[in-house]
Design a protein around this motif. Sequence first.
Motif, PDB file in Angstrom:
ATOM      1  N   LEU A  37      -2.189 -79.245  21.604  1.00  9.38           N
ATOM      2  CA  LEU A  37      -2.407 -80.243  20.546  1.00  9.38           C
ATOM      3  C   LEU A  37      -3.307 -79.653  19.467  1.00  9.38           C
ATOM      4  O   LEU A  37      -4.225 -78.884  19.772  1.00  9.38           O
ATOM      5  CB  LEU A  37      -3.062 -81.503  21.122  1.00  9.38           C
ATOM      6  CG  LEU A  37      -2.317 -82.208  22.277  1.00  9.38           C
ATOM      7  CD1 LEU A  37      -3.106 -83.418  22.757  1.00  9.38           C
ATOM      8  CD2 LEU A  37      -0.920 -82.631  21.835  1.00  9.38           C
ATOM      9  N   VAL A  38      -3.030 -80.028  18.231  1.00  9.28           N
ATOM     10  CA  VAL A  38      -3.814 -79.511  17.106  1.00  9.28           C
ATOM     11  C   VAL A  38      -4.556 -80.651  16.434  1.00  9.28           C
ATOM     12  O   VAL A  38      -3.962 -81.683  16.106  1.00  9.28           O
ATOM     13  CB  VAL A  38      -2.907 -78.788  16.075  1.00  9.28           C
ATOM     14  CG1 VAL A  38      -3.725 -78.311  14.874  1.00  9.28           C
ATOM     15  CG2 VAL A  38      -2.203 -77.611  16.733  1.00  9.28           C
ATOM     16  N   ALA A  66       1.482 -82.695   7.633  1.00 11.78           N
ATOM     17  CA  ALA A  66       1.292 -81.313   8.103  1.00 11.78           C
ATOM     18  C   ALA A  66       1.625 -81.176   9.589  1.00 11.78           C
ATOM     19  O   ALA A  66       1.408 -80.121  10.177  1.00 11.78           O
ATOM     20  CB  ALA A  66      -0.142 -80.868   7.848  1.00 11.78           C
ATOM     21  N   GLY A  67       2.137 -82.247  10.180  1.00 12.89           N
ATOM     22  CA  GLY A  67       2.542 -82.184  11.590  1.00 12.89           C
ATOM     23  C   GLY A  67       1.372 -82.189  12.550  1.00 12.89           C
ATOM     24  O   GLY A  67       1.347 -81.464  13.546  1.00 12.89           O
ATOM     25  N   ILE A  68       0.417 -83.030  12.269  1.00 12.98           N
ATOM     26  CA  ILE A  68      -0.791 -83.096  13.101  1.00 12.98           C
ATOM     27  C   ILE A  68      -0.497 -83.772  14.449  1.00 12.98           C
ATOM     28  O   ILE A  68       0.398 -84.612  14.544  1.00 12.98           O
ATOM     29  CB  ILE A  68      -1.904 -83.851  12.333  1.00 12.98           C
ATOM     30  CG1 ILE A  68      -3.269 -83.511  12.914  1.00 12.98           C
ATOM     31  CG2 ILE A  68      -1.669 -85.341  12.348  1.00 12.98           C
ATOM     32  CD1 ILE A  68      -4.383 -83.946  12.016  1.00 12.98           C
ATOM     33  N   ASP A  69      -1.244 -83.396  15.474  1.00 16.51           N
ATOM     34  CA  ASP A  69      -1.088 -84.038  16.786  1.00 16.51           C
ATOM     35  C   ASP A  69      -2.170 -85.091  17.029  1.00 16.51           C
ATOM     36  O   ASP A  69      -1.913 -86.127  17.638  1.00 16.51           O
ATOM     37  CB  ASP A  69      -1.186 -82.985  17.903  1.00 16.51           C
ATOM     38  CG  ASP A  69      -0.078 -81.960  17.791  1.00 16.51           C
ATOM     39  OD1 ASP A  69       1.089 -82.368  17.700  1.00 16.51           O
ATOM     40  OD2 ASP A  69      -0.393 -80.758  17.759  1.00 16.51           O
ATOM     41  N   VAL A  70      -3.395 -84.779  16.585  1.00 18.74           N
ATOM     42  CA  VAL A  70      -4.531 -85.685  16.822  1.00 18.74           C
ATOM     43  C   VAL A  70      -5.285 -85.861  15.505  1.00 18.74           C
ATOM     44  O   VAL A  70      -5.678 -84.883  14.866  1.00 18.74           O
ATOM     45  CB  VAL A  70      -5.497 -85.115  17.887  1.00 18.74           C
ATOM     46  CG1 VAL A  70      -6.612 -86.110  18.196  1.00 18.74           C
ATOM     47  CG2 VAL A  70      -4.761 -84.742  19.160  1.00 18.74           C
ATOM     48  N   TYR A 116     -10.420 -75.975  22.768  1.00 22.87           N
ATOM     49  CA  TYR A 116     -10.948 -74.734  22.173  1.00 22.87           C
ATOM     50  C   TYR A 116     -11.213 -74.967  20.687  1.00 22.87           C
ATOM     51  O   TYR A 116     -10.347 -75.459  19.958  1.00 22.87           O
ATOM     52  CB  TYR A 116      -9.933 -73.611  22.362  1.00 22.87           C
ATOM     53  CG  TYR A 116     -10.423 -72.235  21.946  1.00 22.87           C
ATOM     54  CD1 TYR A 116     -11.303 -71.512  22.747  1.00 22.87           C
ATOM     55  CD2 TYR A 116      -9.985 -71.652  20.758  1.00 22.87           C
ATOM     56  CE1 TYR A 116     -11.739 -70.248  22.381  1.00 22.87           C
ATOM     57  CE2 TYR A 116     -10.417 -70.382  20.380  1.00 22.87           C
ATOM     58  CZ  TYR A 116     -11.293 -69.682  21.197  1.00 22.87           C
ATOM     59  OH  TYR A 116     -11.723 -68.434  20.835  1.00 22.87           O
ATOM     60  N   HIS A 117     -12.434 -74.616  20.262  1.00 29.43           N
ATOM     61  CA  HIS A 117     -12.796 -74.761  18.850  1.00 29.43           C
ATOM     62  C   HIS A 117     -12.620 -73.419  18.145  1.00 29.43           C
ATOM     63  O   HIS A 117     -13.135 -72.391  18.636  1.00 29.43           O
ATOM     64  CB  HIS A 117     -14.276 -75.157  18.711  1.00 29.43           C
ATOM     65  CG  HIS A 117     -14.595 -76.550  19.176  1.00 29.43           C
ATOM     66  ND1 HIS A 117     -14.922 -77.571  18.309  1.00 29.43           N
ATOM     67  CD2 HIS A 117     -14.648 -77.089  20.423  1.00 29.43           C
ATOM     68  CE1 HIS A 117     -15.181 -78.670  19.012  1.00 29.43           C
ATOM     69  NE2 HIS A 117     -15.025 -78.407  20.294  1.00 29.43           N
ATOM     70  N   GLN A 118     -11.949 -73.436  17.009  1.00 27.63           N
ATOM     71  CA  GLN A 118     -11.934 -72.223  16.197  1.00 27.63           C
ATOM     72  C   GLN A 118     -13.376 -71.902  15.797  1.00 27.63           C
ATOM     73  O   GLN A 118     -14.254 -72.763  15.848  1.00 27.63           O
ATOM     74  CB  GLN A 118     -11.039 -72.433  14.958  1.00 27.63           C
ATOM     75  CG  GLN A 118      -9.568 -72.516  15.346  1.00 27.63           C
ATOM     76  CD  GLN A 118      -8.646 -72.782  14.156  1.00 27.63           C
ATOM     77  OE1 GLN A 118      -9.093 -73.130  13.065  1.00 27.63           O
ATOM     78  NE2 GLN A 118      -7.342 -72.625  14.366  1.00 27.63           N
ATOM     79  N   ASP A 149      -5.681 -76.896  26.005  1.00 32.58           N
ATOM     80  CA  ASP A 149      -4.822 -78.073  25.858  1.00 32.58           C
ATOM     81  C   ASP A 149      -4.863 -78.606  24.428  1.00 32.58           C
ATOM     82  O   ASP A 149      -3.942 -79.280  23.984  1.00 32.58           O
ATOM     83  CB  ASP A 149      -5.289 -79.183  26.817  1.00 32.58           C
ATOM     84  CG  ASP A 149      -5.161 -78.741  28.265  1.00 32.58           C
ATOM     85  OD1 ASP A 149      -4.022 -78.541  28.716  1.00 32.58           O
ATOM     86  OD2 ASP A 149      -6.207 -78.567  28.923  1.00 32.58           O
ATOM     87  N   LYS A 150      -5.976 -78.312  23.749  1.00 36.40           N
ATOM     88  CA  LYS A 150      -6.116 -78.759  22.359  1.00 36.40           C
ATOM     89  C   LYS A 150      -6.931 -77.720  21.604  1.00 36.40           C
ATOM     90  O   LYS A 150      -7.844 -77.107  22.175  1.00 36.40           O
ATOM     91  CB  LYS A 150      -6.821 -80.125  22.297  1.00 36.40           C
ATOM     92  CG  LYS A 150      -6.936 -80.694  20.882  1.00 36.40           C
ATOM     93  CD  LYS A 150      -7.486 -82.125  20.863  1.00 36.40           C
ATOM     94  CE  LYS A 150      -8.984 -82.188  20.952  1.00 36.40           C
ATOM     95  NZ  LYS A 150      -9.524 -83.548  20.738  1.00 36.40           N
TER      96      LYS A 150
END
Lengths: 454, 395
Positions: free
Chosen positions: A49-50, A72-76, A276-278, A307-308
Amino acid sequence: MSLFERERQTIVSNEYVDNFDFAEVEEFVKGADKNLFISHHYATKTKMLVQPRGGFPTYQKMFKLYETFAGAGIDVLPITIDSHTRLNDYASAKKMLMLSEENETDMLNGFPLINHGYRTTRKMMTHFNLPVSLRHGTPDARLLVETAIASGIFEIEGGPITYMLPYSKNFPLDKAFLYWKYVEKVCAHYSTLNLPINRESFGPLTATLVPPAITIVIQLLEMLLSLEEGVRSFSVSFSQSGSLSQDIITAKVLKKLAPHYAALHGCAGAKTQLVYHQWMGAFPRNKEFSDALITTATLVATLVGADKIITKTRDEAFGIPTMECNAQAVANTQYILRIVQGLPQFEDGEEEEHLELAVHAIMEAVFNDPADSLWRKAFNAIKHGIIDVPFSPHIINHNAILTLRDPSGSIRIVEPGNVPIPARCLAYERAKAGSFENKTAMVEKIIHDIGVMQ
Amino acid sequence: MKLLIDVGSTYIKTASAHGLSQHFRDFSRPIHEDLRAKCGELLQGVPKEDIYICSSANGGLSTLIIGLTHSFSLKYAKNITYNAGINIIDTVLYKDIAHAPVPGDVLDVVILVGGIDGVNGVFDDALLTYLQNLNYTNLVYVGTAQDTPFISANLPHAILLPNIIDERLHIQEEPLKTTLTNLYQADIMGKEEIKELYAITANQIYPTPYIVNRALPRIGEQLEVVDPFIVLDIGGATTDIHYSKDLVSERLLTGNAYDRLVFKKLGVYKSKESLIHAAKQNEYVYELLSTLDVTEKIFEEHSEKALHVLMQLSIFLVLYKTSKFHQGYITLGLERLESIVLTGGITKVLSQEECESILHFFYKKILGLHHAPAVVLDTHYAIWTLGITGEHHVD
């Protein structure tokens, strides 16, 4: 009416809250569409998930941001809360919201959820029908979380440690633990009505040379504090450290130990996810370099099996990103996730063994505290420097631990302070870090390592 | 059966399995005599180990603090002193010591603080000159370790303790706190009035505010209190306020999440005149009086109604003095307050409605808010019981 229910009544009886109707909120949560629950998406996802960060003061602008993200096709969807609300200063937030509305200028750095109220906010959340994550950094989030869940926001980020040590200088930590206990109870209560409300810890902490062992211990403790109140879905998280191999090992150990400690505390049925955080440290001012850094982070997220992923933007070094820039970052991340396939597995048994050993040792020291509750044990551990977060501004944090990067970029503990790292692990860390002529050389290296991505 | 006794400046309160009682002090005789006269039956048959006494009579210890800065040394020393249940008469900033007024009364304790360890030459002859003119009983030094030789050479009677400011500018409260409570004990032993009380108890006698402060982390076990809260203990001579630390922005890291502050001139009996004086100086009081449906003539009355009004005034004044509209030792974020707990004699006089009316007036008129925190009346002295015995009930 139970004591906790009466406490909730007191919390929502607030100058800035317009007639909080618990019965109506419960009915809403019971009947809420499953798409609003990130726990549903975690259970059914076929890809990572993004989720970006983002929040604007006015309803119109927030709505526009969500429209842009959706394109933009976001998941969350994110809902980043403004600084005044984070400090429970709803009067200033109200004033700044009015100024923002009147002058069409953003006078707040986020969405003042309390002032908008749950009835208004809910319209937006149900309109987009996507999971929304509350990002707020608030020590006392009791009213905020009540309002968020009533609005249809079913993921709550933060925790008593991760929202205190990086963000606060002197908010009483013991109070924060108790306020978060309330938050966990509220999340647990609503989780019984429909799908689980997800809680997510804030793993990056200060994002400044935090060693994986400390990150993992704090993640595990916040998870346990949440689960012991009845929360059934919890996300542990951490951020890109700057070392690909270290991130993979961190994720392995975290994924292994989260269910292990959950089961140890009688919560084997709880679902845990990895976020995971960029890169959360200082960004380069060159936007092309920023793009490269973000791309690399997405690649690492795939390798760690997150997972995200929580995205950053190429404008990171310059302030709050525009909607378009933020949406572009989401689209790019989605694109990289699509094209990065069939990555090899990475193993480093020695690194994994030492990290696991260090985590168990610190956890054991926390559990051995004579206090009669887990939150008090964790509090005492921080107070005594058993848990020590590098560069934390909080007065309770010891800041005695010294960390720097080894030649491969991995973060190493060279001075543990009071953190009970086993001798074998410390010897391993120091051997990896190498030696220094003197303290000055070490400090110069630390300064260099902080700005490693700039 | 346990017996709890609180010796106040105006009342003696007792709590036992038989219930609560309070007796107006007879100032013509010593406390222990008065206590035996009024509670003789209660005292009979209770072993010394089961009698717990705390006292705020005689105002506790009088303390003067000499420090280097308002941001660190004075602030830290004040915080520790208040939380030890001790009252501060005055503070002196060391740079002004040459011109600082010298209190005329005998002081029980002088606290000397300043500098971090590693710094020397903080104190010099100016200190010695000032102390020569000062009439005091005890001197406690909690400043930089490097000035210890100077202090011990010139002031051999000084009690030398570790610096209350550590190398990270954190507060180190225990040594000074312990010393102050010990001095309080010694003070009691020296006061004929109270030392006789040790004839009836085998337990240490603590300052009442210390006992109250000690109970606060567990207050939720006894009362329906939502954090953040404040506790107001309005007494005959002083008014104590204990507050959640998250209500202040400038916090110190101590072992307790609650701090204490005392208003020495806001009592409703011994400090009645100064309370009235403070009220008359306040720009909102006449509006408040009309809200209470009384005129300023009430100040001259000695009626039940006048006592109610005085107590209501003291609630209002404490809130005002700790609000952002008054520059004081501390400013509390009262708009974030969830509960206000009232304890002490006030709970036997004022009704829930009388307290709420004051709170609504303050919140609406001063803070411009339509919502006020919840009022919790500690009518059964639950905080005191919890603090003195560590238990919920007296049995």
